[in-house]
Scaffold this motif. Structure first.
Motif, PDB file in Angstrom:
ATOM      1  N   MET A   1      21.936  27.489  36.232  1.00  0.00           N
ATOM      2  CA  MET A   1      23.437  27.293  36.030  1.00  0.00           C
ATOM      3  C   MET A   1      24.033  27.597  37.343  1.00  0.00           C
ATOM      4  O   MET A   1      23.954  28.619  37.895  1.00  0.00           O
ATOM      5  N   ALA A   2      24.955  26.728  37.869  1.00  0.00           N
ATOM      6  CA  ALA A   2      25.501  26.807  39.123  1.00  0.00           C
ATOM      7  C   ALA A   2      26.535  27.453  39.124  1.00  0.00           C
ATOM      8  O   ALA A   2      27.250  27.783  38.256  1.00  0.00           O
ATOM      9  N   ILE A   3      27.172  28.233  40.213  1.00  0.00           N
ATOM     10  CA  ILE A   3      28.164  28.859  40.545  1.00  0.00           C
ATOM     11  C   ILE A   3      29.545  28.096  40.230  1.00  0.00           C
ATOM     12  O   ILE A   3      29.745  26.949  40.981  1.00  0.00           O
ATOM     13  N   THR A   4      30.378  28.542  39.558  1.00  0.00           N
ATOM     14  CA  THR A   4      31.472  27.749  38.983  1.00  0.00           C
ATOM     15  C   THR A   4      32.704  27.976  39.928  1.00  0.00           C
ATOM     16  O   THR A   4      32.686  29.215  40.503  1.00  0.00           O
ATOM     17  N   PRO A   5      33.677  27.040  40.143  1.00  0.00           N
ATOM     18  CA  PRO A   5      34.981  27.423  41.003  1.00  0.00           C
ATOM     19  C   PRO A   5      35.738  28.599  40.231  1.00  0.00           C
ATOM     20  O   PRO A   5      36.422  29.440  40.827  1.00  0.00           O
ATOM     21  N   GLU A   6      35.502  28.452  38.666  1.00  0.00           N
ATOM     22  CA  GLU A   6      36.196  29.765  38.120  1.00  0.00           C
ATOM     23  C   GLU A   6      35.657  31.202  38.357  1.00  0.00           C
ATOM     24  O   GLU A   6      36.383  32.109  38.572  1.00  0.00           O
ATOM     25  N   HIS A   7      34.263  31.185  38.934  1.00  0.00           N
ATOM     26  CA  HIS A   7      33.719  32.376  39.158  1.00  0.00           C
ATOM     27  C   HIS A   7      34.194  32.932  40.494  1.00  0.00           C
ATOM     28  O   HIS A   7      34.470  34.078  40.945  1.00  0.00           O
ATOM     29  N   ILE A   8      34.088  31.819  41.294  1.00  0.00           N
ATOM     30  CA  ILE A   8      34.641  31.988  42.788  1.00  0.00           C
ATOM     31  C   ILE A   8      36.148  32.430  42.801  1.00  0.00           C
ATOM     32  O   ILE A   8      36.415  33.581  43.352  1.00  0.00           O
ATOM     33  N   ARG A   9      36.902  31.847  41.970  1.00  0.00           N
ATOM     34  CA  ARG A   9      38.386  32.144  41.914  1.00  0.00           C
ATOM     35  C   ARG A   9      38.523  33.826  41.461  1.00  0.00           C
ATOM     36  O   ARG A   9      39.323  34.410  41.799  1.00  0.00           O
ATOM     37  N   GLU A  10      37.838  33.786  40.334  1.00  0.00           N
ATOM     38  CA  GLU A  10      37.837  35.021  39.735  1.00  0.00           C
ATOM     39  C   GLU A  10      37.549  36.482  40.566  1.00  0.00           C
ATOM     40  O   GLU A  10      37.993  37.382  40.724  1.00  0.00           O
ATOM     41  N   THR A  11      36.090  36.170  41.148  1.00  0.00           N
ATOM     42  CA  THR A  11      35.915  37.177  42.081  1.00  0.00           C
ATOM     43  C   THR A  11      36.820  37.466  43.238  1.00  0.00           C
ATOM     44  O   THR A  11      37.106  38.842  43.640  1.00  0.00           O
ATOM     45  N   PHE A  12      37.350  36.394  43.849  1.00  0.00           N
ATOM     46  CA  PHE A  12      38.382  36.551  45.166  1.00  0.00           C
ATOM     47  C   PHE A  12      39.764  36.893  44.504  1.00  0.00           C
ATOM     48  O   PHE A  12      40.156  37.944  45.172  1.00  0.00           O
ATOM     49  N   THR A  13      40.210  36.643  43.295  1.00  0.00           N
ATOM     50  CA  THR A  13      41.400  37.269  43.004  1.00  0.00           C
ATOM     51  C   THR A  13      41.207  38.620  42.739  1.00  0.00           C
ATOM     52  O   THR A  13      42.237  39.488  42.933  1.00  0.00           O
ATOM     53  N   GLU A  14      40.068  39.005  41.873  1.00  0.00           N
ATOM     54  CA  GLU A  14      39.843  40.395  41.781  1.00  0.00           C
ATOM     55  C   GLU A  14      39.740  41.350  42.970  1.00  0.00           C
ATOM     56  O   GLU A  14      40.348  42.377  43.133  1.00  0.00           O
ATOM     57  N   TYR A  15      39.216  40.685  43.997  1.00  0.00           N
ATOM     58  CA  TYR A  15      38.945  41.433  45.107  1.00  0.00           C
ATOM     59  C   TYR A  15      40.324  41.623  45.847  1.00  0.00           C
ATOM     60  O   TYR A  15      40.627  42.671  46.508  1.00  0.00           O
ATOM     61  N   ALA A  16      40.852  40.525  46.072  1.00  0.00           N
ATOM     62  CA  ALA A  16      42.316  40.465  46.633  1.00  0.00           C
ATOM     63  C   ALA A  16      43.343  41.707  45.769  1.00  0.00           C
ATOM     64  O   ALA A  16      43.918  42.250  46.372  1.00  0.00           O
ATOM     65  N   ASP A  17      43.498  41.388  44.564  1.00  0.00           N
ATOM     66  CA  ASP A  17      43.980  42.592  43.826  1.00  0.00           C
ATOM     67  C   ASP A  17      43.728  44.139  44.063  1.00  0.00           C
ATOM     68  O   ASP A  17      44.323  44.890  44.129  1.00  0.00           O
ATOM     69  N   ALA A  18      42.463  44.357  44.152  1.00  0.00           N
ATOM     70  CA  ALA A  18      41.904  45.534  44.745  1.00  0.00           C
ATOM     71  C   ALA A  18      42.022  45.799  46.154  1.00  0.00           C
ATOM     72  O   ALA A  18      42.269  47.080  46.503  1.00  0.00           O
ATOM     73  N   HIS A  19      42.028  44.786  46.970  1.00  0.00           N
ATOM     74  CA  HIS A  19      42.541  45.160  48.349  1.00  0.00           C
ATOM     75  C   HIS A  19      43.598  44.169  49.049  1.00  0.00           C
ATOM     76  O   HIS A  19      43.312  43.152  49.672  1.00  0.00           O
ATOM     77  N   PRO A  20      44.966  44.473  48.580  1.00  0.00           N
ATOM     78  CA  PRO A  20      45.991  43.625  48.912  1.00  0.00           C
ATOM     79  C   PRO A  20      46.148  43.356  50.192  1.00  0.00           C
ATOM     80  O   PRO A  20      46.682  42.296  50.653  1.00  0.00           O
ATOM     81  N   ASP A  21      45.683  44.267  51.305  1.00  0.00           N
ATOM     82  CA  ASP A  21      45.982  44.007  52.740  1.00  0.00           C
ATOM     83  C   ASP A  21      44.961  43.118  53.026  1.00  0.00           C
ATOM     84  O   ASP A  21      45.165  42.478  54.189  1.00  0.00           O
ATOM     85  N   GLU A  22      44.317  42.437  52.370  1.00  0.00           N
ATOM     86  CA  GLU A  22      43.343  41.543  52.852  1.00  0.00           C
ATOM     87  C   GLU A  22      43.597  39.958  52.230  1.00  0.00           C
ATOM     88  O   GLU A  22      42.750  38.948  52.360  1.00  0.00           O
ATOM     89  N   LYS A  23      44.670  40.057  51.523  1.00  0.00           N
ATOM     90  CA  LYS A  23      45.074  38.705  50.543  1.00  0.00           C
ATOM     91  C   LYS A  23      45.205  37.474  51.826  1.00  0.00           C
ATOM     92  O   LYS A  23      44.643  36.288  51.524  1.00  0.00           O
TER      93      LYS A  23
END
Length: 180
Positions: A1-23
């Motif tokens: 099963m390939a990595i989906t755009p949704e998985h990438i978006r979720e990972t990056f969004t959660e990371y950006a929410d946890a580290h707003p200075d890196e948005k």
């Protein structure tokens, strides 16, 4: 099963929410997803996603490999493959491919310890122009003895070093904090 755009978006969004200075640094990836770019493909420009692994041993040292193409010591990592189930799995596969380590490792965190967007120089031999990698880095720990067998076509050496030698300040700070 390939990595989906949704998985990438979720990972990056959660990371950006946890580290707003890196948005701001992550905005190119999120904008590319909005344009339906296939960020799992190494051919996608100007940016695509890669996965990296920071492996720490029982004595608290980090594994660095000598990357032939860039002629420098780095933590293991690389491009995504169609069989990767998710970004964590891609980081684990890259770690295993480049070092031969197939067991005795476990994730220390379920989320990326760091996401780094950085420039990659053009490669005439690969026919690739200069572009950017959005490297999703996961932190792993050895759970027993490991034996390193290098992937000789890409890697020419390895060394265990103190996490203090990680050159990226954010990555170094987060790895040291996770080890405490």
């Amino acid at each position: 099963m390939a990595i989906t755009p949704e998985h990438i978006r979720e990972t990056f969004t959660e990371y950006a929410d946890a580290h707003p200075d890196e948005k701001a640094a992550l905005s190119l990836v999120l904008e590319s997803l909005d344009k339906d770019a296939d960020l799992t493909s190494r051919k996608t420009e100007p940016v695509h996603v890669t996965a990296g692994a920071v492996l720490v041993d029982d004595s608290g040292e980090v594994l660095f490999i000598h990357h032939k193409g860039l002629n420098k010591y780095l933590t293991p990592g690389g491009h995504l493959e169609p069989e990767d189930p998710n970004l964590l799995g891609a980081a684990l596969r890259e770690l295993s491919e480049e070092t031969g380590i197939r067991s005795s490792i476990a994730p220390l965190l379920p989320v990326p310890v760091h996401i780094d967007v950085h420039e990659i120089p053009a490669s005439k031999s690969k026919g690739e122009p200069a572009h950017q990698h959005a490297d999703v880095r996961y932190l792993f720990r050895t759970t027993g003895p490991v034996e390193v067998e290098l992937q000789e076509e890409e890697v020419s050496g390895f060394v265990w070093r103190s996490p203090d030698t990680l050159t990226d300040e954010r990555l170094r700070t987060r790895v040291l904090a996770a080890l405490r």
